[in-house]
Design a protein around this motif. Structure first.
Motif, PDB file in Angstrom:
ATOM      1  N   LYS A  76       1.272  -1.363   0.174  1.00  0.00           N
ATOM      2  CA  LYS A  76      -0.524  -0.380   0.035  1.00  0.00           C
ATOM      3  C   LYS A  76       0.886   1.215  -0.081  1.00  0.00           C
ATOM      4  O   LYS A  76       2.478   1.156   0.018  1.00  0.00           O
ATOM      5  N   GLY A  77       0.399   2.768   0.191  1.00  0.00           N
ATOM      6  CA  GLY A  77       1.358   3.342   0.337  1.00  0.00           C
ATOM      7  C   GLY A  77       1.427   4.162  -0.848  1.00  0.00           C
ATOM      8  O   GLY A  77       1.341   3.927  -1.969  1.00  0.00           O
ATOM      9  N   THR A  78       3.478   4.499  -0.786  1.00  0.00           N
ATOM     10  CA  THR A  78       3.403   4.439  -1.952  1.00  0.00           C
ATOM     11  C   THR A  78       3.524   3.717  -2.840  1.00  0.00           C
ATOM     12  O   THR A  78       3.352   3.701  -4.051  1.00  0.00           O
ATOM     13  N   GLY A  79       3.681   2.648  -3.264  1.00  0.00           N
ATOM     14  CA  GLY A  79       3.508   1.928  -3.780  1.00  0.00           C
ATOM     15  C   GLY A  79       4.493   0.693  -4.100  1.00  0.00           C
ATOM     16  O   GLY A  79       5.849   0.730  -2.944  1.00  0.00           O
ATOM     17  N   SER A  80       4.939  -0.194  -4.660  1.00  0.00           N
ATOM     18  CA  SER A  80       6.571  -1.093  -4.905  1.00  0.00           C
ATOM     19  C   SER A  80       6.450  -1.444  -6.376  1.00  0.00           C
ATOM     20  O   SER A  80       8.160  -1.270  -6.113  1.00  0.00           O
ATOM     21  N   VAL A  81       6.214  -0.172  -7.170  1.00  0.00           N
ATOM     22  CA  VAL A  81       6.825  -0.019  -9.041  1.00  0.00           C
ATOM     23  C   VAL A  81       7.364   1.134  -8.414  1.00  0.00           C
ATOM     24  O   VAL A  81       6.685   1.948  -9.498  1.00  0.00           O
ATOM     25  N   TRP A  82       9.311   1.259  -8.358  1.00  0.00           N
ATOM     26  CA  TRP A  82      10.019   2.507  -8.160  1.00  0.00           C
ATOM     27  C   TRP A  82      10.736   3.055  -9.415  1.00  0.00           C
ATOM     28  O   TRP A  82      10.254   3.619  -9.636  1.00  0.00           O
ATOM     29  N   ASP A  83      11.180   1.601 -10.305  1.00  0.00           N
ATOM     30  CA  ASP A  83      11.435   2.136 -11.230  1.00  0.00           C
ATOM     31  C   ASP A  83      11.951   0.972 -11.747  1.00  0.00           C
ATOM     32  O   ASP A  83      12.504  -1.127 -11.057  1.00  0.00           O
ATOM     33  N   ILE A  84      12.493   1.058 -13.288  1.00  0.00           N
ATOM     34  CA  ILE A  84      12.624  -0.958 -13.765  1.00  0.00           C
ATOM     35  C   ILE A  84      13.765  -0.435 -14.731  1.00  0.00           C
ATOM     36  O   ILE A  84      13.917   0.622 -15.115  1.00  0.00           O
ATOM     37  N   ALA A  85      14.543  -1.299 -14.926  1.00  0.00           N
ATOM     38  CA  ALA A  85      15.961  -1.536 -15.573  1.00  0.00           C
ATOM     39  C   ALA A  85      15.765  -3.071 -16.090  1.00  0.00           C
ATOM     40  O   ALA A  85      15.334  -3.304 -15.976  1.00  0.00           O
ATOM     41  N   LEU A  86      16.130  -2.924 -17.986  1.00  0.00           N
ATOM     42  CA  LEU A  86      16.240  -4.241 -18.464  1.00  0.00           C
ATOM     43  C   LEU A  86      17.739  -4.998 -18.595  1.00  0.00           C
ATOM     44  O   LEU A  86      18.538  -4.075 -18.337  1.00  0.00           O
ATOM     45  N   SER A  87      17.522  -5.941 -18.436  1.00  0.00           N
ATOM     46  CA  SER A  87      19.138  -6.886 -18.806  1.00  0.00           C
ATOM     47  C   SER A  87      19.094  -7.215 -19.391  1.00  0.00           C
ATOM     48  O   SER A  87      18.738  -6.412 -20.645  1.00  0.00           O
ATOM     49  N   LYS A  88      21.085  -7.175 -19.723  1.00  0.00           N
ATOM     50  CA  LYS A  88      21.720  -6.207 -20.627  1.00  0.00           C
ATOM     51  C   LYS A  88      21.852  -7.232 -21.864  1.00  0.00           C
ATOM     52  O   LYS A  88      22.573  -7.553 -23.100  1.00  0.00           O
ATOM     53  N   ASP A  89      21.199  -8.805 -21.677  1.00  0.00           N
ATOM     54  CA  ASP A  89      21.624  -9.806 -23.064  1.00  0.00           C
ATOM     55  C   ASP A  89      20.842  -8.941 -24.089  1.00  0.00           C
ATOM     56  O   ASP A  89      19.698  -8.433 -23.564  1.00  0.00           O
TER      57      ASP A  89
END
Lengths: 390, 400
Positions: free
Chosen positions: A302-315
């Protein structure tokens, strides 16, 4: 690297966890362990403020942007930067943009107000495009309930957030709301500003933003994707050379509306992954905004939520997404194709490998993960890839 | 220099008894630290204990526990490391799993008293409000005494008491009552007492008293009965508000709250942290003033002299002094109070500090530090033997 080997011998703690829900059909997630001695100590008694963005460029240099003075407690943290000084030489805020090499040496530093552009009240995300230009959003000060502490204990002087200025001097006039994205050369020369501070846009604006949280540029370096943001609730695409508006979209699929749009990341294949932070979900779109699918991360958050930033793998296939969850203090690992969570690492705390508000994440060409911690975390950390996943 | 000479002159004019050693200490102050550093380098013979941080100590806490301001550290005779922290002042966003209802899977407030074994594992935890005693509104300072009992101080506005427990957390004694402090000449209550030291030879406890009061108090460690107390230079303590410290003004003849530590050496000298006055004062156990040492005298606000620990050799040749404002540990020659070197810097990485507040030492001469405000860590610095001093300011000490 010798240092790391040495530490492995002294029992380096592996932080990688087994997949959250082992299932025969799921691939094994990559595994990591923290490098507790990365980056090297900063020179000049410099301190990081709240780190709001981290990015890796084509040379595997690591870039961060942090909030500097306005995120620091004047009385207790930066006695050498107040007027009068209250300590001898420790400490002072580091410049807002810092570039490190992969060994953790500080290579360059710049940022702050200039004549030709409007430096953010509070920076947000940072991205380095394929042409080597540096993009920074103006995201506004964090608005997180319960952040900080009983003010009397921590010193209470929290710069802009508390309405006070340097060293406890009377409050300056309120600054205009952050509503812009800035583009610089890697040496810090100003190139372009999209949007204007104080000119807060709506979900329909073509030339105005509202607290844009994150930014990314497509592989060709031709279009810039702005997560817009903490004010508006949409993704906006501009021409990366001219800043001209091209298109935008809002949330897709069931319960379509975005809550807080924390990031927008473009994969090599053109798919765009959006952090719908307060809704605990990643939404995937094609580059024109057609909704493809969504993945839910820690739905009980709850609150601020869980998904703050995303990075993609480099393969080459970019099989994995790394999701920074600054509320549960974890990096979740997702399959990019299905957006299923297949693992996580990290925990709350101030020791190496633990997090306070991990809000940004990036990956280098060797698959190592870098994290930035905002609010009182104020660190950049490196996690070495130990198992590639399959 | 002028300030130092003025200080000396004023001191000489005062009625304070000036011992031979005191004069020597003041004379030593006439040499700047830079000069000392040059002298040290020229002689090339000065040695001091050398330290490196252990970046992976302690081990990650269990149960998604996080620490608040870590406001005291003490090593017991089994080399277990005890800390006390302010769990009650943690913010809601960093203790989301302690909220009602929880808003995330992490984190949870750790119990206020934690015991670590030498490997860095949590092996004990307790503390918090309960029937039979007044848990501090803001705990401050922890000491495990020679009998294995655990003492905790208190520094919130109304806190006027100390608590004594067994190592298992069983309540033994409370001295003083919240809200009852009658100032620096009260013989039943303290004034936000900061730290406790128990003398094994006499079973007397020395109390740095404190954030409200401006004195050292000596009590019987079993009964809690007040035995004697004194202020700066051995003067009768006064509760006059002297305002903020001014490095250009003559040193005041009273402590400036907080009186932050009072630790007795093996040879019977009591070292008192007069924190905002940037000075360490040395007394005999009866309160007779012996000498003082000024440290980083331009430091304002919180001051430079936060806590001390003695080296573990029988002579206690070295004194480690934590400065949570300049983010350093100074290593002093205890006999001369000369600063030999210092290490540390500000920051959130291993070996750096945000407000290094407390310091303690184990039987192997390893040092442990804790950080208050937003530092909130317990860190270990591994003893690497005596080494020639090459730098007055070593900066962040990472493993080589």
């Amino acid at each position: 690297m010798t240092r790391i080997v040495q530490f492995a011998a002294v029992s380096l703690v592996a932080l990688a966890l087994a997949p959250a829900k082992p299932a025969a059909q799921q691939p094994a997630a990559p595994t990591f362990q923290v490098d507790p001695l990365w980056p090297k100590p900063l020179p000049n008694h410099w301190l990081l403020g709240s780190v709001t963005g981290v990015a890796v460029d084509a040379q595997d240099h690591i870039w961060i942007v942090h909030r500097g003075y306005d995120s620091m407690t004047a009385r207790t943290e930066i006695g050498a930067a107040t007027n009068p000084k209250t300590s001898d030489d420790c400490c002072v805020p580091a410049p807002p943009v810092l570039e490190f090499d992969s060994a953790g040496n500080l290579l360059s530093h710049w940022g702050g107000p200039g004549d030709k552009y409007e430096w953010p009240v509070s920076p947000g995300g940072i991205a380095i495009d394929s042409k080597g230009s540096v993009w920074i959003t103006a995201a506004g000060p964090p608005e997180i309930p319960g952040a900080g502490n009983a003010p009397a204990r921590g010193g209470g002087n929290r710069g802009a957030a508390a309405g006070t200025g340097r060293g406890g001097t009377p409050a300056a006039p309120p600054k205009p709301v952050d509503a812009q994205v800035l583009k610089f050369t890697r040496a810090g020369a100003f190139l372009l500003q999209i949007g204007k501070a104080g000119n807060a846009g709506t979900n329909d604006s073509q030339d105005a933003l509202n607290k844009p949280a994150g930014v990314d540029v497509d592989a060709a370096g031709s279009e810039v994707y702005v997560a817009d943001g903490f004010g508006s609730k949409r993704v906006v695409v501009f021409d990366a050379a001219t800043g001209a508006y091209k298109r935008h979209w809002t949330g897709g699929g069931p319960d379509a509306a975005f809550g807080t749009v924390g990031c927008a990341r473009v994969a090599k294949d053109g798919n765009v992954y959006v952090c719908d932070r307060s809704n605990d979900r990643v939404q995937a779109f094609d580059k024109n905004g057609k909704f493809l699918r969504q993945g839910v991360v820690s739905p009980s958050t709850k609150g601020t939520g869980s998904v703050w930033d995303i990075a993609l793998s480099k393969d080459p296939q970019q099989r994995f997404l790394y999701v920074a969850d600054g509320h549960d203090q974890k990096i979740f690992i997702l399959r990019r194709d299905t957006l299923d969570v297949i693992g996580s690492f990290g925990d709350g705390g101030r020791l190496p490998g633990t997090f306070y508000s991990v809000g940004s994440v990036a990956v280098d060409s060797k698959g190592n993960v870098y994290t930035g911690e905002t609010l009182e975390g104020k660190r950049v950390q490196k996690f070495l890839l130990k198992g590639a996943g399959r | 220099m002028n300030v130092l000479f003025r200080r000396f002159r004023l001191r000489a004019e005062s009625r304070v008894l000036i011992s031979v050693s005191f004069v020597a200490a003041i004379a030593a102050l006439g040499i700047t630290e830079r000069t000392l550093a040059r002298a040290v380098q020229a002689r090339g013979t000065v040695t001091a204990p050398r330290y490196e941080v252990d970046p992976l100590w302690p081990k990650p806490l269990p149960n998604h526990w996080v620490l608040g301001m870590v406001i005291g550290v003490s090593v017991d005779e089994q080399d277990h490391v005890w800390i006390v922290h302010r769990d009650n002042l943690l913010g809601a966003n960093e203790t989301a799993a302690s909220q009602n209802p929880p808003t995330a899977a992490c984190c949870v407030k750790a119990p206020p008293v934690l015991e670590f074994d030498p490997a860095g594992n949590v092996v004990g935890h307790w503390g918090g409000p309960a029937e039979g005693y007044d848990w501090p509104a803001s705990n401050h300072g922890i000491t495990v005494d020679y009998k294995g009992n655990v003492w905790i101080g208190a520094n919130e506005g109304n806190d006027a008491h100390l608590l004594k427990f067994t190592k298992a957390g069983k309540f033994l004694m409370q001295i003083g009552k919240p809200g009852q402090s009658k100032g620096s000449n009260d013989t039943e209550n303290f004034g936000r007492p900061a730290k406790i030291f128990v003398d094994p030879k006499t079973n007397e406890a020395y109390i740095a008293d404190g954030y409200g009061n401006k004195r050292v108090v000596v009590i019987d460690a079993d009964t809690g009965k007040f035995k004697r107390y004194w202020g700066a230079y051995g003067n009768k303590p006064e509760d006059t508000n002297f305002g903020p410290y001014d490095p250009k003004a003559p040193p005041i003849q009273q402590f400036r709250s907080p009186v932050h530590c009072a630790d007795l050496s093996n040879d019977g000298l009591l070292y008192v942290c007069d924190r905002p006055n940037d000075r360490l004062q040395v007394f005999k156990p009866d309160g007779t003033f012996v000498k003082e040492k000024f440290v980083a005298t331009n430091t304002l606000g919180d001051g430079s002299v936060w806590d001390i620990a003695f080296s573990k050799d029988p002579q206690q040749k070295y004194l480690f002094l934590a400065d949570g404002k300049n983010e350093k540990i100074y290593i002093l020659d205890r006999a001369s109070l000369e600063i030999l070197t210092s290490f540390g810097d500000g920051g959130r990485q291993p070996g750096q500090w945000f407000a290094v507040h407390s310091i303690s030492i184990d039987s192997k001469s390893n040092l442990y530090t804790t950080e208050t405000y937003e530092g909130r860590r317990l860190q270990k610095f591994v003893y690497k033997g005596l080494a020639p001093v090459t730098k007055m300011d070593q900066g962040t000490v990472w493993p080589k």
